[in-house]
Design a protein around this motif. Structure first.
Motif, mmCIF file in Angstrom:
data_model
loop_
_atom_site.group_PDB
_atom_site.id
_atom_site.type_symbol
_atom_site.label_atom_id
_atom_site.label_comp_id
_atom_site.label_asym_id
_atom_site.label_seq_id
_atom_site.Cartn_x
_atom_site.Cartn_y
_atom_site.Cartn_z
ATOM 1 N N ARG A 44 0.848 -1.185 0.000
ATOM 2 C CA ARG A 44 0.000 0.000 0.000
ATOM 3 C C ARG A 44 0.887 1.240 0.000
ATOM 4 O O ARG A 44 1.779 1.362 0.834
ATOM 5 N N THR A 84 -5.797 14.237 -10.010
ATOM 6 C CA THR A 84 -4.810 14.563 -8.999
ATOM 7 C C THR A 84 -4.121 13.295 -8.512
ATOM 8 O O THR A 84 -4.611 12.183 -8.721
ATOM 9 N N ALA A 86 -4.061 12.451 -5.561
ATOM 10 C CA ALA A 86 -4.986 11.845 -4.597
ATOM 11 C C ALA A 86 -5.906 10.858 -5.296
ATOM 12 O O ALA A 86 -6.221 9.794 -4.768
ATOM 13 N N ASP A 87 -6.319 11.224 -6.521
ATOM 14 C CA ASP A 87 -7.136 10.295 -7.305
ATOM 15 C C ASP A 87 -6.380 8.999 -7.535
ATOM 16 O O ASP A 87 -6.908 7.900 -7.413
ATOM 17 N N GLY A 90 -6.051 7.042 -4.399
ATOM 18 C CA GLY A 90 -7.358 6.452 -4.104
ATOM 19 C C GLY A 90 -7.572 5.217 -4.944
ATOM 20 O O GLY A 90 -8.025 4.185 -4.470
ATOM 21 N N ASN A 93 -5.384 2.454 -3.628
ATOM 22 C CA ASN A 93 -5.936 1.909 -2.385
ATOM 23 C C ASN A 93 -7.132 1.031 -2.673
ATOM 24 O O ASN A 93 -7.296 -0.040 -2.088
ATOM 25 N N GLN A 94 -7.988 1.488 -3.578
ATOM 26 C CA GLN A 94 -9.145 0.667 -3.918
ATOM 27 C C GLN A 94 -8.695 -0.638 -4.540
ATOM 28 O O GLN A 94 -9.273 -1.691 -4.305
ATOM 29 N N ASP A 97 -7.683 -2.704 -1.691
ATOM 30 C CA ASP A 97 -8.807 -3.062 -0.831
ATOM 31 C C ASP A 97 -9.783 -3.985 -1.541
ATOM 32 O O ASP A 97 -10.580 -4.638 -0.907
ATOM 33 N N VAL B 135 -13.151 7.889 -2.441
ATOM 34 C CA VAL B 135 -12.324 9.088 -2.642
ATOM 35 C C VAL B 135 -13.242 10.299 -2.636
ATOM 36 O O VAL B 135 -14.371 10.217 -3.115
ATOM 37 N N VAL B 205 -8.773 4.263 4.640
ATOM 38 C CA VAL B 205 -8.416 5.660 4.423
ATOM 39 C C VAL B 205 -9.147 6.201 3.192
ATOM 40 O O VAL B 205 -9.176 5.548 2.148
ATOM 41 N N PRO B 207 -8.870 9.254 0.706
ATOM 42 C CA PRO B 207 -8.114 10.445 0.282
ATOM 43 C C PRO B 207 -9.079 11.572 -0.098
ATOM 44 O O PRO B 207 -10.067 11.343 -0.786
ATOM 45 N N VAL B 208 -8.773 12.765 0.382
ATOM 46 C CA VAL B 208 -9.625 13.928 0.117
ATOM 47 C C VAL B 208 -8.786 14.983 -0.602
ATOM 48 O O VAL B 208 -7.672 15.291 -0.175
ATOM 49 N N THR B 209 -9.305 15.508 -1.685
ATOM 50 C CA THR B 209 -8.646 16.601 -2.393
ATOM 51 C C THR B 209 -9.580 17.802 -2.424
ATOM 52 O O THR B 209 -10.774 17.642 -2.707
#
Lengths: 603, 217
Positions: A44, A84, A86-87, A90, A93-94, A97, B135, B205, B207-209
């Motif tokens: 991760r 981003t 973060a996308d 995410g 992570n998905q 998960d 997300v 978790v 993630p937040v943008t």
């Protein structure tokens, strides 16, 4: 560990650097290798650019596939700058998960000697792209070659829902090359922006994209996963089609694409929640068909938001009312959102293109699912305007209402109060803070209808469904009906039914609460809550001999003993060891062609 | 004169009324749950004892405990002591539930107690904890969105955990995103943050943008 993704973005910004793709690929390879995905432990990414934290043992093969796809996302993200980091994280992570559901095996291109080998790695490459959002203009797929060459999410599969599309991105040797594509399997091909519905596209011209010469085509998913006999599709979870691509020099490439079953969303009924489906096996734990199943839930805590209601209740009872006691206008947007969320999750975890879900609904969940088709948001762009429901299968649904809904809101105060203590609050109309209901409730033009208001036979809400403004949905309707063994226990004076007959001796509905009397509530066969005619929306039950399903009651909450009102189970949602008929029919309908004999086109 | 008449009428009526009341015929017939107390936490699979006080004690022909459909009803008892056993089913969704005592004094008549609220929780860890959505991407500061926690359990599959008291939400960067204990995430500033959901020893978790506002030209 160096900040690899940042480097990818830096390289991507060097728009004209001839080696940037090589560098990006190398960088991602290093990132991939550093994450040790070939080992038993998957990884991760803790923070941007950091090394990985090995703490979860998951399927290494599946992880590798998912991870690679996520890295593909990272690459696209870095190149386009339209998402981003973060996308990306995410998505990663998905990916990690979502390992419980093993993605399908990757297609293996089969190349023949010729141009593909001679021109170096990447020549003749065929990539399948999910066009949703990145490659869309409204419901249409973009036609700009530069965009098609760089955007879109690479996928390895597509759901057989008739609405999904993938873009075929094909690298060619030279601009102007003429390329032929033959589809081996079901579904259809078209040119980008075209309206063909074909198994064969000839003489597609390779164009300049700013990088490599490429040509593009669109594949539309088949309408049905199962092709029926003699295939064994009814009992498998994936199959494939393949694309035979012929280049000008005679070189051919065959690339398979995996076909998956659409995701399945379960929608509960009034006064219920997602836990009602806990025993609905084998659907939720089918090892053969490996359904991707999610449960919608509109049983929200309203935190005492209802200030007044018709009929009235004491404040102590009214504040117990939850979202599952309200009507279609409240529940439909929530369920639509949950269906959309399930489709997005399916696309992410199965690395597939998907636009629609199969919806299985019990009781009021069926009318809520029909009501959501009329919402303006229903034919969304990510469904290419087709809407989010592929097939609807209902059982125990009061398509034409139920007399009980009227009984519990008119008179019968004692029974109504007792039901409210049981958290079964019968509401005709309520006031909620915020905007008024979009449709009002009968004479109450600004109030929200309760579930019991919408389910009155002949209600405005049922009328809006039947005369719906939205698209039609293929629907198969299952009816459950009680047998004598299911109702005999109502006569037991020690049952809750017996208690209610005494406690509510002045309520007509309580006095009908006997083995003989309960049928008079409906005047025909019923499941204890809904008549057979209403469950079938007035249509004929099919397949003959299997539908309606005898010997079942509407829900576990009606069962006798400690739990319920005095009926004897099994319920329509009971486990297959108790009652196989309904679950067998549901799986049969999931496998049946969407224009099959058991499907009606309903609003 | 009127006062005299009134006092005589009163003295004539009050004595028989007092006798009727003292005999219990007009005493309000009530039920009260004395156990469990409001807010008691009960695990799924646990047997809960419910004790009901009836007044007058022998006024009720039958008494029953009425729970929500997930918990159901008790057996009926026809005389005191009104002490019931309720099994909280394993598949019960974690949240607050109300219990009522309901009794019949004669056909067509009876009374119900005020509710007692219990908080049902699961004692075990989910096989997997997921967040919906996975997300969050806010286009500007001030926007908010709820996160829902969903657990996968071996016995019942998916359960919505948003109303469990054991779900915790923590933002690692409240300058970008703050989160309430109900799971409502609000964008407070441009940047990135992670919101962690914790439940019975598992976590996920989100993630937040939060995007920067467009610069005016």
């Amino acid at each position: 560990m160096f900040n690899c993704l940042a480097l990818v973005r830096y390289l991507a910004n060097m728009r004209r650097h001839r080696f940037r793709f090589v560098a990006i690929a190398a960088c991602l390879f290093v990132l991939d290798a550093s994450s040790n995905l070939s080992a038993q432990s998957c990884t991760r990414p803790a923070t941007e650019g950091s090394d990985c934290d090995c703490n979860a043992t998951i399927n290494p093969g599946a992880c590798s596939l998912c991870w690679n796809a996520a890295l593909g996302d990272a690459l696209a993200c870095a190149i386009t700058g339209r998402c981003t980091l973060a996308d990306v994280y995410g998505r990663l992570n998905q990916c990690l998960d979502g390992m419980a559901a093993t993605p399908p095996a990757p297609p293996t291109p089969v190349s023949q000697p010729g141009l593909c080998e001679g021109e170096g790695a990447g020549a003749c490459e065929i990539t399948f792209l999910d066009p949703v959002n990145a490659l869309q203009n409204g419901n249409a797929i973009l036609t700009d070659p530069a965009t098609l060459a760089t955007l879109g999410k690479p996928v390895i599969a597509i759901a057989a829902d008739s609405a999904s599309r993938v873009v075929l991105r094909i690298r060619a040797g030279t601009v102007g090359d003429k390329i032929d594509i033959t589809l081996n399997g079901d579904g259809s091909l078209s040119t980008v922006g075209g309206t063909e519905n074909s198994l064969y596209l000839s003489q597609l011209t390779a164009v300049d994209t700013g990088e490599y010469p490429m040509t593009f085509a669109v594949y539309r998913a088949p309408s049905n996963f199962s092709r029926g006999a003699p295939s064994n599709d009814d009992n498998i979870d994936q199959r494939s089609v393949s694309f035979h691509v012929r280049f000008p020099d005679g070189t051919t490439v065959d690339t398979p694409l995996t076909i998956l079953r659409p995701p399945v969303v379960l929608v509960h009924g009034a006064w219920g929640d997602e836990s009602d489906w806990a025993t609905f096996t084998p659907l939720i734990s089918d090892p053969l068909r490996n359904f991707f199943v999610r449960r919608a839930n509109y049983n929200y805590d309203l935190h005492g938001a209802i200030t007044t209601s018709t009929p009235g209740y004491t404040p102590a009872l009214l504040k117990k009312a939850r979202g599952n006691a309200l009507g279609f206008d409240f529940a439909a947007p929530i369920v639509l959102e949950e269906i959309d969320t399930a489709i997005v999750e399916f696309r992410q975890t199965r690395n597939a293109a998907a636009a629609q879900a199969d919806v299985i609904a019990h009781s009021m969940g069926g009318t809520v699912s029909r009501a959501l088709v009329n919402l303006l948001r229903y034919p969304g762009h990510d469904s290419f305007g087709a809407g989010y429901i592929h097939k609807l299968i209902t059982f125990g649904t009061p398509h034409l209402g139920s007399p009980l809904a009227a009984d519990l809101t008119q008179g019968n105060v004692c029974v109504r109060t007792f039901f409210a203590e049981h958290e079964h609050i019968a509401l005709y109309a309520v006031s909620l803070p915020g905007p008024p209901s979009p449709n009002g409730c009968g004479i109450y033009t600004t109030l929200w209808c309760g579930g019991s208001g919408d389910l009155q036979p002949g209600s405005d809400a049922l009328g809006r469904i039947q005369n719906g403004s939205g698209p039609t949905v293929p629907a198969a309707l299952i009816a459950g009906i009680t047998a004598q063994a299911n109702v005999a226990s109502l006569d037991n004076s020690l049952s809750v039914a017996g208690y209610l007959r005494s406690r509510c001796a002045n309520d007509p509905v309580a006095q009908r609460f006997t083995a003989q009397g309960w049928r008079t509530e409906f005047g025909e066969d019923n499941d204890g809550i809904v008549s057979q005619t209403s469950q079938l929306a007035g249509f004929t039950a099919t397949p003959v001999g299997l539908n309606p399903v005898p010997g079942v009651i509407h829900s576990a909450g009606l069962e006798g003993g400690r739990f319920g009102l005095g009926f004897t189970g099994p319920s329509e949602q009971a486990s297959a060891t108790s009652i196989a008929g309904i679950q067998d029919l549901v799986i049969r309908f999931l496998n049946e062609q969407m224009n099959g004999a058991d499907f009606y086109q309903l609003h | 004169m009127l006062n005299v008449i009134a006092s005589r009428v009163a003295s004539t009526c009050v004595l028989p009324l007092a006798l009727i009341v003292s005999s219990g015929l007009l005493t309000p017939q009530t039920l009260r749950i004395t156990e469990p107390k409001d807010g008691t936490v009960v695990n799924t699979g646990q047997v809960l004892t419910v004790v009901v006080d009836a007044s007058p004690p022998f006024a009720f022909q039958e008494v029953i405990i009425v729970g929500p459909s997930a918990i159901g009803f008790s057996q009926t008892l026809r005389s005191p002591p009104y002490r019931f056993s309720l099994l909280i089913p394993l598949g019960t969704r974690p949240r607050r539930y109300s219990l009522f005592a309901d009794g019949t004094t004669e056909p067509g008549k009876g009374a119900a107690s005020d509710p007692v609220e219990i908080q049902v929780e699961r004692p075990d860890r989910p096989l997997k904890l997921t967040a919906k959505p996975a997300v969050l991407d806010f286009m500007s500061v001030g926007h908010n969105d709820p996160i829902t926690a969903v657990g996968q359990f071996a016995d019942v599959g998916e359960l919505d955990l948003r109303e469990s008291t054991r779900i915790k939400y923590v933002s690692d960067n409240p300058r970008v995103a703050k989160v309430t204990q109900e799971g409502l995430v609000t964008a407070t500033g441009p940047g990135s943050a992670n919101v962690t959901l914790e439940y019975n020893g598992t976590s996920v978790v989100v993630p937040v943008t939060v995007r920067k506002p467009p610069v005016a030209r």
